[in-house]
Design an enzyme around this catalytic site. Structure first.
Site, PDB file in Angstrom:
ATOM      1  N   GLY A  14     -63.298  20.153  -8.280  1.00 18.37           N
ATOM      2  CA  GLY A  14     -63.109  20.848  -7.004  1.00 18.37           C
ATOM      3  C   GLY A  14     -62.957  19.899  -5.825  1.00 18.37           C
ATOM      4  O   GLY A  14     -62.029  20.060  -5.015  1.00 18.37           O
ATOM      5  N   GLU A 167     -56.555  21.922 -14.614  1.00 23.61           N
ATOM      6  CA  GLU A 167     -56.511  20.608 -13.975  1.00 23.61           C
ATOM      7  C   GLU A 167     -56.322  19.533 -15.032  1.00 23.61           C
ATOM      8  O   GLU A 167     -57.057  19.485 -16.012  1.00 23.61           O
ATOM      9  CB  GLU A 167     -57.834  20.394 -13.220  1.00 23.61           C
ATOM     10  CG  GLU A 167     -57.813  19.229 -12.302  1.00 23.61           C
ATOM     11  CD  GLU A 167     -56.565  19.211 -11.437  1.00 23.61           C
ATOM     12  OE1 GLU A 167     -56.496  19.977 -10.490  1.00 23.61           O
ATOM     13  OE2 GLU A 167     -55.629  18.428 -11.748  1.00 23.61           O
ATOM     14  N   LYS A 222     -54.112  23.759 -21.962  1.00 23.46           N
ATOM     15  CA  LYS A 222     -55.094  22.797 -21.463  1.00 23.46           C
ATOM     16  C   LYS A 222     -55.977  22.289 -22.613  1.00 23.46           C
ATOM     17  O   LYS A 222     -56.209  21.097 -22.775  1.00 23.46           O
ATOM     18  CB  LYS A 222     -55.928  23.465 -20.369  1.00 23.46           C
ATOM     19  CG  LYS A 222     -57.192  22.757 -19.993  1.00 23.46           C
ATOM     20  CD  LYS A 222     -56.944  21.506 -19.178  1.00 23.46           C
ATOM     21  CE  LYS A 222     -58.245  20.784 -18.920  1.00 23.46           C
ATOM     22  NZ  LYS A 222     -58.333  19.982 -17.770  1.00 23.46           N
ATOM     23  N   CYS A 278     -64.648  16.801 -20.744  1.00 21.48           N
ATOM     24  CA  CYS A 278     -63.639  17.713 -21.285  1.00 21.48           C
ATOM     25  C   CYS A 278     -63.375  17.609 -22.781  1.00 21.48           C
ATOM     26  O   CYS A 278     -63.333  18.630 -23.471  1.00 21.48           O
ATOM     27  CB  CYS A 278     -62.320  17.511 -20.551  1.00 21.48           C
ATOM     28  SG  CYS A 278     -62.285  18.276 -18.946  1.00 21.48           S
TER      29      CYS A 278
HETATM   30  C1  UDX Z   1     -59.379  13.956 -19.678  1.00 22.91           C
HETATM   31  C2  UDX Z   1     -57.863  14.215 -19.681  1.00 22.91           C
HETATM   32  O1  UDX Z   1     -57.174  12.959 -19.740  1.00 22.91           O
HETATM   33  C3  UDX Z   1     -57.468  14.998 -18.445  1.00 22.91           C
HETATM   34  O2  UDX Z   1     -56.087  15.306 -18.481  1.00 22.91           O
HETATM   35  C4  UDX Z   1     -58.293  16.292 -18.414  1.00 22.91           C
HETATM   36  O3  UDX Z   1     -57.978  17.080 -17.341  1.00 22.91           O
HETATM   37  C5  UDX Z   1     -59.776  15.964 -18.405  1.00 22.91           C
HETATM   38  O4  UDX Z   1     -60.087  15.187 -19.562  1.00 22.91           O
HETATM   39  P1  UDX Z   1     -61.013  12.231 -18.518  1.00 22.91           P
HETATM   40  O5  UDX Z   1     -61.997  12.720 -19.516  1.00 22.91           O
HETATM   41  O6  UDX Z   1     -61.407  12.207 -17.085  1.00 22.91           O
HETATM   42  O7  UDX Z   1     -59.676  13.102 -18.586  1.00 22.91           O
HETATM   43  O8  UDX Z   1     -60.569  10.734 -18.889  1.00 22.91           O
HETATM   44  P2  UDX Z   1     -59.604  10.092 -19.981  1.00 22.91           P
HETATM   45  O9  UDX Z   1     -58.874   8.978 -19.328  1.00 22.91           O
HETATM   46  O10 UDX Z   1     -58.783  11.082 -20.677  1.00 22.91           O
HETATM   47  O11 UDX Z   1     -60.634   9.429 -21.003  1.00 22.91           O
HETATM   48  C6  UDX Z   1     -61.483  10.184 -21.851  1.00 22.91           C
HETATM   49  C7  UDX Z   1     -62.248   9.275 -22.785  1.00 22.91           C
HETATM   50  O12 UDX Z   1     -61.377   8.685 -23.745  1.00 22.91           O
HETATM   51  C8  UDX Z   1     -62.948   8.111 -22.094  1.00 22.91           C
HETATM   52  O13 UDX Z   1     -64.236   7.955 -22.644  1.00 22.91           O
HETATM   53  C9  UDX Z   1     -62.069   6.922 -22.392  1.00 22.91           C
HETATM   54  O14 UDX Z   1     -62.751   5.706 -22.390  1.00 22.91           O
HETATM   55  C10 UDX Z   1     -61.585   7.289 -23.793  1.00 22.91           C
HETATM   56  N1  UDX Z   1     -60.313   6.620 -24.149  1.00 22.91           N
HETATM   57  C11 UDX Z   1     -59.169   6.907 -23.450  1.00 22.91           C
HETATM   58  C12 UDX Z   1     -60.273   5.724 -25.225  1.00 22.91           C
HETATM   59  O15 UDX Z   1     -61.296   5.473 -25.882  1.00 22.91           O
HETATM   60  N2  UDX Z   1     -59.079   5.144 -25.553  1.00 22.91           N
HETATM   61  C13 UDX Z   1     -57.919   5.389 -24.878  1.00 22.91           C
HETATM   62  O16 UDX Z   1     -56.880   4.817 -25.253  1.00 22.91           O
HETATM   63  C14 UDX Z   1     -57.964   6.300 -23.786  1.00 22.91           C
HETATM   64  P1  ADP Z   2     -66.442  19.623 -12.915  1.00 25.07           P
HETATM   65  O1  ADP Z   2     -66.301  18.278 -13.559  1.00 25.07           O
HETATM   66  O2  ADP Z   2     -65.853  20.728 -13.759  1.00 25.07           O
HETATM   67  O3  ADP Z   2     -65.954  19.639 -11.508  1.00 25.07           O
HETATM   68  P2  ADP Z   2     -69.180  19.519 -11.928  1.00 25.07           P
HETATM   69  O4  ADP Z   2     -70.457  19.760 -12.659  1.00 25.07           O
HETATM   70  O5  ADP Z   2     -68.903  18.156 -11.373  1.00 25.07           O
HETATM   71  O6  ADP Z   2     -68.005  19.978 -12.926  1.00 25.07           O
HETATM   72  O7  ADP Z   2     -69.054  20.536 -10.710  1.00 25.07           O
HETATM   73  C1  ADP Z   2     -69.253  21.907 -10.793  1.00 25.07           C
HETATM   74  C2  ADP Z   2     -69.965  22.387  -9.520  1.00 25.07           C
HETATM   75  O8  ADP Z   2     -69.994  23.821  -9.534  1.00 25.07           O
HETATM   76  C3  ADP Z   2     -71.407  21.925  -9.375  1.00 25.07           C
HETATM   77  O9  ADP Z   2     -71.566  21.202  -8.167  1.00 25.07           O
HETATM   78  C4  ADP Z   2     -72.227  23.249  -9.355  1.00 25.07           C
HETATM   79  O10 ADP Z   2     -73.337  23.213  -8.470  1.00 25.07           O
HETATM   80  C5  ADP Z   2     -71.186  24.244  -8.870  1.00 25.07           C
HETATM   81  N1  ADP Z   2     -71.502  25.636  -9.209  1.00 25.07           N
HETATM   82  C6  ADP Z   2     -71.883  26.148 -10.391  1.00 25.07           C
HETATM   83  N2  ADP Z   2     -72.065  27.482 -10.322  1.00 25.07           N
HETATM   84  C7  ADP Z   2     -71.794  27.835  -9.035  1.00 25.07           C
HETATM   85  C8  ADP Z   2     -71.793  29.080  -8.304  1.00 25.07           C
HETATM   86  N3  ADP Z   2     -72.092  30.238  -8.908  1.00 25.07           N
HETATM   87  N4  ADP Z   2     -71.466  29.054  -7.001  1.00 25.07           N
HETATM   88  C9  ADP Z   2     -71.139  27.899  -6.389  1.00 25.07           C
HETATM   89  N5  ADP Z   2     -71.111  26.697  -7.015  1.00 25.07           N
HETATM   90  C10 ADP Z   2     -71.428  26.657  -8.316  1.00 25.07           C
END
Ligand code: UDX
Ligand code: ADP
Length: 468
Positions: A14, A167, A222, A278
Site C-alpha cells: 500500500g 501488484e 498473480k 508472497c
Molecule cells: C515477488 C515477485 O517477484 C513480485 O512480482 C510479487 O509481486 C511479490 O513477490 P519479492 O518477494 O518482493 O517479489 O522479491 P523477489 O525478487 O521475487 O525475490 C523473492 C525471493 O527469491 C527472495 O528471497 C530472493 O532472494 C529469491 N531469489 C530471487 C533467488 O533466490 N534467486 C533468484 O534468482 C531470484
Molecule cells: P503487504 O506486504 O501485503 O503490504 P503488510 O503487512 O506490510 O503487508 O501491510 C498490511 C497492512 O494492513 C498492515 O499495516 C496492517 O496493519 C493493515 N491492516 C490489516 N487489516 C486492516 C484493517 N482492517 N484496516 C486497516 N488496516 C489494516
C-alpha cells in the site's frame, strides 16, 4: 471520474504503490489508512529514515508527495466515505489454525476491511483488490458489499464495482517496478470501472502494457506468476546441490542455460531458498486450490517447489554443522544479512530465520548483523512460541550487532545469507583476523569477492560449487 482514493493497509504494498500514484497523479487526493497507529506515525515522521518500509528511492517520492496529495492517517471510516476508489492492501498471511491451516490464506483482514467499506462507503465506489488473494476472493468481497446494499439504511445511491489489480512489485526494486512495470493487470466485470482504473495508470504507463481480463484470470495470474518464478528458484537450487557433488559450477550452469532465449537469464541465482511474503503463500494457495478441486497431481506438482525450498535450507544448515566438526554447540556464528533479500527491511519468510533457528537448536550462539532490519524484529522472528521475548537476548544466544566487524569477533564461521552490497566488498584479510581459527565463510548467495591475497587461513564454502 476519480478524484479521491483511499488505500486500506499502509504496508509494503500500500505505502509504495500509493506514493507512486500520488507522484504521477497530482490531481488525485490519496489517503492511505491503517489500524496500526504506530505505522501511520512512522509514515508521517519527519526523519525519512524512520519510514516503516525501507525501499530505495521511496524517501524522495514521499518528500514530494506527502501532505501534497498523499496523506497517511488512521481515519479509516471518513476516508472510505469520501473515496471514489478504494484499494484493499491489507495483509493476507497463511492461516495458522483451522480449516486449511498452513496452506490457505487467512482472509480475516480482507473480510474486516471489506466490512468497513460496506458500512461506510457512499454513492458509487470502485473497490480494488491489491493484496495477493486466493482465486475467487472477489466473490467474497462482492457478497459482503452487496449485503450492505440490501441493508442500506436508506442510502439508495450506494453501489460497488469490484476489480482485481494484483501488484507485481518486488521489494528492493519496488519504486522502479511501479514506475516501469512489465504490465499492469486489471480484472473486472464492469468496463467503466476497468477504464477508470486504467486511466489512472495511463498517466505514466503505455496503454499497451495495461492488460484487461476477467476477475478470475487476474487473480489466478498473480498466483501463477509467482509460482513460476519460485519454481525457477527451486529448480536452480536443486541443481546447485548436484553441482556441489559433481564438480560443476552453478554460476556456469546458470549462465549456460540462461543464454537460451527460451529460458532467459532472470531468476536463475541459486541461494538459500526464496523468502518474502508472497512466493510460499501463493504456491500454497495454488496447492490448496488444486486439491480442493480434486486435482491432486497438480497440487503435488506445485507443492514440490515449496518442499525443495525447505530442503535447501535444511541441507545448508546441516552442511554448516558438518563442516564445523559436526557440532556448533557453544560456538559463535555470525549471520550477515537477515532480510529475505537485499535492499529491503522485510524479514517475512527470510531464509536467515530458518537457518538461524536450525543453528540455535544445535546450541550455537549467533551474532547477527543486517544493515536495515531492527534488532527488535530479529529477536521477534527468532522467538519460538514457548520462549519469552527476553530469553534469547538475555542468555546471549543471540546478539544483534551494529557492524560487520562487531558481528565477526571470535566467531568460528560467518554465514552470508543476504546479498547486501556492503558484504560484496568486505576485506576478508581484515575480517579473518577477528575470527577464531579455523575460520569458515559460507557464501550462500555466491556474491562475495574473495581475492587470493587476503583469504589466507580462511576456509570458504560457496553454494553450488565443488568445495574444499
Ligand atoms: C515477488 C515477485 O517477484 C513480485 O512480482 C510479487 O509481486 C511479490 O513477490 P519479492 O518477494 O518482493 O517479489 O522479491 P523477489 O525478487 O521475487 O525475490 C523473492 C525471493 O527469491 C527472495 O528471497 C530472493 O532472494 C529469491 N531469489 C530471487 C533467488 O533466490 N534467486 C533468484 O534468482 C531470484
Ligand atoms: P503487504 O506486504 O501485503 O503490504 P503488510 O503487512 O506490510 O503487508 O501491510 C498490511 C497492512 O494492513 C498492515 O499495516 C496492517 O496493519 C493493515 N491492516 C490489516 N487489516 C486492516 C484493517 N482492517 N484496516 C486497516 N488496516 C489494516
Amino acid at each position: 471520474m476519480i478524484n479521491k482514493i483511499c488505500c486500506i493497509g499502509a504496508g509494503y504494498v500500500g505505502g509504495p504503490s500509493m506514493a507512486v500514484f500520488a507522484y504521477y497523479c497530482p490531481d488525485l487526493q490519496i489517503k492511505v489508512v491503517d489500524i496500526n497507529q504506530e505505522r501511520i506515525e512512522a509514515w508521517n515522521s519527519e526523519n525519512l529514515n524512520n519510514l516503516p518500509v525501507y525501499e530505495p528511492g521511496l524517501d524522495e517520492i514521499i518528500t514530494q508527495t506527502r501532505n501534497r496529495n498523499l496523506f497517511f492517517s488512521t481515519s479509516i471510516k471518513e476516508s472510505i466515505a469520501e473515496a471514489d476508489m478504494i484499494f484493499l492492501s491489507v495483509n493476507t498471511p497463511i492461516k495458522l489454525k483451522g480449516l486449511g491451516a498452513g496452506k490457505a490464506s487467512d482472509l480475516k483482514y480482507i473480510e474486516a476491511s471489506t466490512r468497513m467499506v460496506a458500512e461506510n462507503a457512499r454513492n458509487h465506489t470502485i473497490v480494488v483488490e491489491k493484496s495477493t488473494l486466493p482465486v475467487r476472493t472477489a466473490e467474497t468481497i462482492k457478497m459482503i458489499l452487496s449485503a450492505s446494499i440490501e441493508n442500506n439504511n436508506g442510502d439508495n445511491n450506494k453501489t460497488f464495482s469490484v476489480l482485481s489489480n494484483p501488484e507485481f512489485l518486488a521489494e528492493g526494486t519496488a519504486i522502479n517496478d511501479l514506475k516501469n512495470p512489465d504490465r499492469v493487470l486489471i480484472g473486472g466485470e464492469n468496463d467503466d470501472a476497468i477504464e477508470a482504473l486504467a486511466s489512472i495508470y495511463c498517466k505514466w504507463i503505455p496503454k499497451e502494457k495495461i492488460l484487461k481480463t476477467n476477475l478470475w484470470s487476474s487473480e489466478l495470474s498473480k498466483l501463477v506468476a509467482n509460482a513460476f518464478l519460485a519454481q525457477r528458484i527451486s529448480s536452480i537450487n536443486s541443481i546447485s546441490a548436484l553441482c556441489e557433488v559433481s564438480g560443476a559450477d552453478i554460476n556456469e550452469v546458470s549462465k549456460a542455460i540462461g543464454t537460451d532465449t527460451r529460458i532467459g537469464d532472470k531468476f536463475l541465482n541459486a541461494g538459500p531458498g526464496f523468502g518474502g511474503s508472497c512466493f510460499k503463500k501463493d504456491i500454497l494457495n495454488l496447492v490448496y486450490l488444486s486439491s480442493y478441486f480434486g486435482l491432486n497431481e497438480v497440487s503435488e506438482y506445485w507443492n514440490q517447489v515449496v518442499l525443495i525450498n525447505n530442503w535447501q535450507q535444511k541441507r545448508i544448515s546441516n552442511l554448516i554443522i558438518k563442516k564445523l566438526f559436526g557440532t556448533v554447540s557453544g560456538k559463535k556464528i555470525c549471520i550477515l544479512g537477515f532480510s529475505f533479500k537485499a535492499n529491503t527491511n522485510d524479514t517475512r519468510e527470510s531464509p536467515a530465520i530458518s537457518i538461524s533457528k536450525n543453528l540455535l537448536e544445535e546450541g550455537a550462539k549467533l551474532l547477527i548483523f543486517d544493515p536495515k532490519v531492527s534488532g527488535k524484529q530479529i529477536i521477534n522472528d527468532l522467538i519460538t512460541k514457548d520462549q519469552a521475548y527476553s530469553d534469547l537476548s538475555l542468555d546471549k544466544s543471540i546478539e544483534v550487532c551494529s557492524s560487520i566487524e562487531e558481528a565477526s569477533k571470535n566467531v568460528d564461521a560467518i554465514i552470508v545469507t543476504t546479498a547486501w552490497d556492503q558484504f560484496k566488498i568486505i576485506n576478508w584479510g581484515e575480517i579473518s583476523k577477528l575470527m577464531r581459527k579455523p575460520s569458515w565463510v559460507f557464501d550462500l548467495r555466491n556474491c562475495l569477492d574473495f581475492k587470493e591475497e587476503n583469504t589466507e587461513g580462511l576456509k570458504i564454502w560457496k553454494l553450488g560449487v565443488s568445495n574444499l
